[in-house]
Scaffold this motif. Structure first.
Motif, PDB file in Angstrom:
ATOM      1  N   THR A  79      42.600  47.683 -23.780  1.00  0.00           N
ATOM      2  CA  THR A  79      41.305  47.011 -23.606  1.00  0.00           C
ATOM      3  C   THR A  79      41.360  45.991 -22.485  1.00  0.00           C
ATOM      4  O   THR A  79      40.415  45.855 -21.691  1.00  0.00           O
ATOM      5  CB  THR A  79      40.896  46.341 -24.917  1.00  0.00           C
ATOM      6  OG1 THR A  79      40.878  47.323 -25.976  1.00  0.00           O
ATOM      7  CG2 THR A  79      39.525  45.704 -24.802  1.00  0.00           C
ATOM      8  N   HIS A  80      42.471  45.250 -22.391  1.00  0.00           N
ATOM      9  CA  HIS A  80      42.575  44.229 -21.334  1.00  0.00           C
ATOM     10  C   HIS A  80      42.634  44.876 -19.945  1.00  0.00           C
ATOM     11  O   HIS A  80      42.132  44.314 -18.974  1.00  0.00           O
ATOM     12  CB  HIS A  80      43.818  43.357 -21.582  1.00  0.00           C
ATOM     13  CG  HIS A  80      45.094  44.116 -21.613  1.00  0.00           C
ATOM     14  ND1 HIS A  80      45.437  44.991 -22.653  1.00  0.00           N
ATOM     15  CD2 HIS A  80      46.139  44.144 -20.723  1.00  0.00           C
ATOM     16  CE1 HIS A  80      46.624  45.508 -22.411  1.00  0.00           C
ATOM     17  NE2 HIS A  80      47.073  45.029 -21.240  1.00  0.00           N
ATOM     18  N   HIS A  81      43.238  46.083 -19.876  1.00  0.00           N
ATOM     19  CA  HIS A  81      43.241  46.801 -18.598  1.00  0.00           C
ATOM     20  C   HIS A  81      41.822  47.159 -18.178  1.00  0.00           C
ATOM     21  O   HIS A  81      41.422  46.987 -17.017  1.00  0.00           O
ATOM     22  CB  HIS A  81      44.078  48.085 -18.704  1.00  0.00           C
ATOM     23  CG  HIS A  81      45.540  47.823 -18.866  1.00  0.00           C
ATOM     24  ND1 HIS A  81      46.458  48.849 -19.104  1.00  0.00           N
ATOM     25  CD2 HIS A  81      46.261  46.682 -18.823  1.00  0.00           C
ATOM     26  CE1 HIS A  81      47.673  48.328 -19.202  1.00  0.00           C
ATOM     27  NE2 HIS A  81      47.572  47.009 -19.047  1.00  0.00           N
ATOM     28  N   GLN A  82      41.063  47.692 -19.147  1.00  0.00           N
ATOM     29  CA  GLN A  82      39.701  48.104 -18.838  1.00  0.00           C
ATOM     30  C   GLN A  82      38.827  46.916 -18.451  1.00  0.00           C
ATOM     31  O   GLN A  82      37.972  47.015 -17.570  1.00  0.00           O
ATOM     32  CB  GLN A  82      39.093  48.837 -20.036  1.00  0.00           C
ATOM     33  CG  GLN A  82      39.838  50.124 -20.425  1.00  0.00           C
ATOM     34  CD  GLN A  82      39.868  51.117 -19.267  1.00  0.00           C
ATOM     35  OE1 GLN A  82      40.882  51.244 -18.588  1.00  0.00           O
ATOM     36  NE2 GLN A  82      38.764  51.800 -19.046  1.00  0.00           N
ATOM     37  N   HIS A  83      39.041  45.788 -19.137  1.00  0.00           N
ATOM     38  CA  HIS A  83      38.280  44.575 -18.770  1.00  0.00           C
ATOM     39  C   HIS A  83      38.587  44.165 -17.325  1.00  0.00           C
ATOM     40  O   HIS A  83      37.699  43.738 -16.578  1.00  0.00           O
ATOM     41  CB  HIS A  83      38.598  43.449 -19.748  1.00  0.00           C
ATOM     42  CG  HIS A  83      38.001  43.646 -21.086  1.00  0.00           C
ATOM     43  ND1 HIS A  83      38.314  42.842 -22.174  1.00  0.00           N
ATOM     44  CD2 HIS A  83      37.106  44.564 -21.546  1.00  0.00           C
ATOM     45  CE1 HIS A  83      37.645  43.251 -23.227  1.00  0.00           C
ATOM     46  NE2 HIS A  83      36.903  44.301 -22.885  1.00  0.00           N
ATOM     47  N   PHE A  84      39.868  44.307 -16.972  1.00  0.00           N
ATOM     48  CA  PHE A  84      40.251  43.962 -15.606  1.00  0.00           C
ATOM     49  C   PHE A  84      39.556  44.889 -14.601  1.00  0.00           C
ATOM     50  O   PHE A  84      39.038  44.445 -13.568  1.00  0.00           O
ATOM     51  CB  PHE A  84      41.775  44.060 -15.453  1.00  0.00           C
ATOM     52  CG  PHE A  84      42.241  43.971 -14.022  1.00  0.00           C
ATOM     53  CD1 PHE A  84      42.287  42.744 -13.358  1.00  0.00           C
ATOM     54  CD2 PHE A  84      42.611  45.128 -13.331  1.00  0.00           C
ATOM     55  CE1 PHE A  84      42.715  42.685 -12.046  1.00  0.00           C
ATOM     56  CE2 PHE A  84      43.039  45.061 -12.020  1.00  0.00           C
ATOM     57  CZ  PHE A  84      43.090  43.831 -11.373  1.00  0.00           C
ATOM     58  N   LEU A  85      39.544  46.197 -14.918  1.00  0.00           N
ATOM     59  CA  LEU A  85      38.886  47.139 -14.014  1.00  0.00           C
ATOM     60  C   LEU A  85      37.392  46.882 -13.920  1.00  0.00           C
ATOM     61  O   LEU A  85      36.789  46.993 -12.837  1.00  0.00           O
ATOM     62  CB  LEU A  85      39.140  48.573 -14.483  1.00  0.00           C
ATOM     63  CG  LEU A  85      40.585  49.077 -14.332  1.00  0.00           C
ATOM     64  CD1 LEU A  85      40.728  50.468 -14.948  1.00  0.00           C
ATOM     65  CD2 LEU A  85      41.006  49.117 -12.868  1.00  0.00           C
ATOM     66  N   GLN A  86      36.754  46.534 -15.037  1.00  0.00           N
ATOM     67  CA  GLN A  86      35.321  46.223 -15.008  1.00  0.00           C
ATOM     68  C   GLN A  86      35.036  44.979 -14.178  1.00  0.00           C
ATOM     69  O   GLN A  86      34.076  44.948 -13.390  1.00  0.00           O
ATOM     70  CB  GLN A  86      34.810  46.033 -16.444  1.00  0.00           C
ATOM     71  CG  GLN A  86      34.773  47.331 -17.248  1.00  0.00           C
ATOM     72  CD  GLN A  86      34.375  47.086 -18.690  1.00  0.00           C
ATOM     73  OE1 GLN A  86      34.117  45.943 -19.102  1.00  0.00           O
ATOM     74  NE2 GLN A  86      34.344  48.160 -19.476  1.00  0.00           N
ATOM     75  N   ARG A  87      35.874  43.949 -14.335  1.00  0.00           N
ATOM     76  CA  ARG A  87      35.688  42.726 -13.517  1.00  0.00           C
ATOM     77  C   ARG A  87      35.884  43.051 -12.034  1.00  0.00           C
ATOM     78  O   ARG A  87      35.169  42.524 -11.166  1.00  0.00           O
ATOM     79  CB  ARG A  87      36.672  41.648 -13.967  1.00  0.00           C
ATOM     80  CG  ARG A  87      36.330  41.018 -15.299  1.00  0.00           C
ATOM     81  CD  ARG A  87      37.116  39.726 -15.511  1.00  0.00           C
ATOM     82  NE  ARG A  87      38.557  39.938 -15.475  1.00  0.00           N
ATOM     83  CZ  ARG A  87      39.302  40.235 -16.526  1.00  0.00           C
ATOM     84  NH1 ARG A  87      38.716  40.388 -17.732  1.00  0.00           N
ATOM     85  NH2 ARG A  87      40.601  40.400 -16.429  1.00  0.00           N
ATOM     86  N   MET A  88      36.857  43.934 -11.783  1.00  0.00           N
ATOM     87  CA  MET A  88      37.099  44.291 -10.388  1.00  0.00           C
ATOM     88  C   MET A  88      35.900  45.059  -9.821  1.00  0.00           C
ATOM     89  O   MET A  88      35.491  44.848  -8.666  1.00  0.00           O
ATOM     90  CB  MET A  88      38.364  45.137 -10.282  1.00  0.00           C
ATOM     91  CG  MET A  88      38.774  45.431  -8.836  1.00  0.00           C
ATOM     92  SD  MET A  88      40.247  46.466  -8.766  1.00  0.00           S
ATOM     93  CE  MET A  88      39.597  47.976  -9.476  1.00  0.00           C
ATOM     94  N   GLN A  89      35.287  45.947 -10.602  1.00  0.00           N
ATOM     95  CA  GLN A  89      34.109  46.671 -10.142  1.00  0.00           C
ATOM     96  C   GLN A  89      32.945  45.726  -9.885  1.00  0.00           C
ATOM     97  O   GLN A  89      32.218  45.862  -8.892  1.00  0.00           O
ATOM     98  CB  GLN A  89      33.724  47.739 -11.165  1.00  0.00           C
ATOM     99  CG  GLN A  89      34.718  48.898 -11.247  1.00  0.00           C
ATOM    100  CD  GLN A  89      34.368  49.874 -12.342  1.00  0.00           C
ATOM    101  OE1 GLN A  89      33.443  49.636 -13.132  1.00  0.00           O
ATOM    102  NE2 GLN A  89      35.117  50.984 -12.422  1.00  0.00           N
TER     103      GLN A  89
END
Length: 449
Positions: free
Chosen positions: A141-151
């Motif tokens: 989940t923390h990986h996906q949050h990071f990718l969403q913030r990056m997007q």
């Protein structure tokens, strides 16, 4: 709808290019980051799978539960489900695991109740078809949050970059198009009374320097044409003023009191001479007007220039004999051209040469065949022409001899202009040379078809 200015179009184009490049770079970075995380997760899960298989090598052992718990405790976000070959659930390391998990072997991704998992399915015993199956779940989940913030950051960066590029592009376009506005300013000042305005070519960028050069050349041609037109109109009025004045004066004097029939007849003959000269002047001007508009279309027939020159020399022989001038012709040549037009051009040159050749002088016509055409020259002895006057000899109404009477009924200064128009209509060139006691008109003509 009002059209966008060139500056606005360039600014929008810069902004669109920046947005596309930013989006493309962002998508590549996002895909690369996601692939990197998948690779790391797979390595982690495969490493844990090896440890779990060792811990569960003897599933009936009493120590297997202890070793399994010890192995799972080393990774807090890792969970395990063990199912039998019949699909029955044997073991869950956490009570929060989803009921339905991916069944296909290998790595997959699962989203459940807002949590994201990387799932790895593998048999406990590799070489057994009825082996229990291990399902490892890694909380990403923390990986996906990071990718969403990056997007989100990519979209924000793309928007800000597009806006900044649009503003900078508008400023750069406005600065770069300043020479065009200067051209517009100069063009707005151009009129019939002010054709001498020019653009400063030395300060122009290379892309606009050529256009500025051609713009200045165009203004120069317009200025020259307008001055020639003004001078031509003044010359026409100047030439017609004297014969018209003569006609009016002569007619008024004749009508002051009754006269004999012979006196009226003489007056009419005198007026007829002036009217014939004026009619010839008008015809010559119309001929030149046709030449200016490209309406002189010479017919093409094969001509023996030696024969044509001999006929004209025979015609001018009485005048040459009276003036004690020797006429001669050297060489021969043939070309395709208009017989009447070329006769007129050569006749004008011979008439001009005879008028300015002194007693016991000489007039020669020379013909030379060349690989690409014919060279024809008419030359005469006598006083040379000043070098400053040579470029103007073919101007209309120009007279090299200022002593000639204004409005002369013999010559109006159009002969050489008509000759040049005829030569140009044939695709040739004519020039004048004057040196060492000889004045020479040289004509270069293509052979034609």
């Amino acid at each position: 709808m009002q059209r966008l200015s060139l500056s606005s179009r360039l600014a929008l184009l810069f902004a669109a290019c920046t947005a596309v490049v930013s989006l493309f770079a962002g998508v590549l970075f996002s895909r690369a980051s996601e692939a990197h995380f998948i690779e790391l997760d797979q390595q982690l899960l495969e490493g844990k799978l090896i440890g779990l298989r060792r811990a569960l090598h003897d599933i009936q052992s009493s120590e297997s539960d202890v070793r399994l718990a010890e192995e799972l405790s080393r990774q807090a976000d890792l969970s395990l489900r063990i199912t039998g070959s019949d699909g029955r659930r044997w073991y869950d390391s956490s009570t929060n695991l989803p009921d339905k998990l991916p069944q296909r072997p290998g790595l997959s991704t699962l989203n459940n109740d807002g949590a994201d998992y990387r799932v790895l399915n593998a048999p406990l015993f590799v070489n057994k078809t009825d082996s229990p199956r291990l399902t490892l779940l890694l909380d990403i989940t923390h990986h996906q949050h990071f990718l969403q913030r990056m997007q989100h950051l990519i979209w924000l960066t793309m928007s800000l970059s597009a806006l900044a590029t649009a503003l900078l592009g508008a400023w750069a376009a406005r600065s770069g198009l300043r020479p065009l506005r200067r051209i517009s300013t100069v063009a707005s000042r151009v009129s019939a009374q002010s054709l001498n305005a020019r653009l400063p070519e030395e300060n122009m960028p290379p892309e606009l320097a050529e256009m500025a050069h051609h713009f200045n050349a165009m203004l120069g041609r317009l200025d020259n044409s307008f001055q020639r037109l003004s001078a031509f109109s003044a010359d026409i009025a100047h030439e017609l003023r004297t014969p018209l004045s003569n006609l009016l004066t002569h007619t008024q004097v004749t009508l002051t009191h009754p006269r004999a029939i012979e006196d009226y007849r003489e007056a009419l003959h005198s007026n007829l001479e002036e009217l014939q000269w004026m009619a010839q002047l008008v015809n010559d001007m119309l001929y030149l007007a046709k030449a200016d508009h490209g309406l002189l279309m010479p017919e093409r027939e094969t001509l023996d220039l030696a024969q044509e020159a001999d006929l004209l020399l025979e015609f001018f022989a009485p005048l040459a004999e009276d003036a004690q001038v020797n006429l001669s012709r050297d060489g021969s040549a043939r070309l395709a051209g208009d017989r009447n037009m070329l006769r007129r051009a050569l006749s004008n040159l011979l008439d001009n040469a005879l008028r300015f050749t002194p007693v016991e002088g000489e007039v020669r016509v020379k013909l030379t065949e060349q690989p690409d055409g014919v060279k024809l020259s008419v030359e005469n002895t006598g006083k040379g022409i000043d070098a400053q006057q040579l470029p103007r000899l073919f101007d209309r109404f120009y007279r090299a001899d200022p002593a000639r009477r204004e409005g002369s009924s013999e010559h109006a200064g159009l002969g050489l202009a008509i000759t040049q128009s005829i030569i140009n209509a044939h695709g040739g060139q004519i020039r004048c040379e004057s040196a060492e006691g000889w004045t020479r008109f040289v004509i270069q003509l293509p052979k034609g078809h």
